[in-house]
Write an enzyme that holds these catalytic residues in place. Sequence first.
Site, short mmCIF file in Angstrom:
data_model
loop_
_atom_site.label_atom_id
_atom_site.label_comp_id
_atom_site.label_asym_id
_atom_site.label_seq_id
_atom_site.Cartn_x
_atom_site.Cartn_y
_atom_site.Cartn_z
CG ASP A 145 -6.73 -2.09 -12.79
OD1 ASP A 145 -6.90 -1.32 -11.84
OD2 ASP A 145 -5.63 -2.29 -13.33
CG ASP A 164 -5.38 2.96 -11.76
OD1 ASP A 164 -4.53 2.92 -10.85
OD2 ASP A 164 -5.77 1.97 -12.38
#
Length: 200
Positions: A145, A164
Amino acid sequence: MLDNGPVSTDPNTEPDTPDEPDAPLPKRRVLLLAVIAPLVLALDLVTKIIAVDNLEGRDPVELLGGLLYLPLIRNTGAAFGLAEGWTVILALIAAGVVVFILWIARRLRSVGWAIGLGLVLGGAMGNLVDRIFRAPGPLRGGVVDFISVLDPWGNFFPVFNLADSAICVGGGVIVLMALLQRDYDGTRVEKKSSEKKAGA
């Protein structure tokens, strides 16, 4: 059960959703799904490779006057850092989602559903690749991330990645299609219910 009639091969004559009992079904949308999902997967993998190469061991990079930051976090939870530590279970769930979408793809005739499922499929595969191939090992890898909003370390909103985002947008499209009562096979949900009652 009412007969939907033959499937039309002319895209200029077939409607998006058949409103008449004997109207031809919309054409299959598997190709649209097959384009969107690999594109999302490729973009996710490329951005993660770039992020690891340029952000590893560095402080978060500030962009747009602090509107965005680029930290590098290895996430063993779900999207946006939820369910931390459930890596194996989440990997198996993601694999199940991929298999399910591929299974229903043969009956996919809705443009909206094809877009939504393509985004979800590409995002799920992107994060699944991390869980399988990244350290510390298969089904236990940390998802990369690297996007944070308004705060360097995700204190305003959890740090996320392109996969995501694709999953969330795709899920939103699917919810919208459900609210519009459009099914993935190109029919209306309310129409299906009335046909079942008529055939009972």
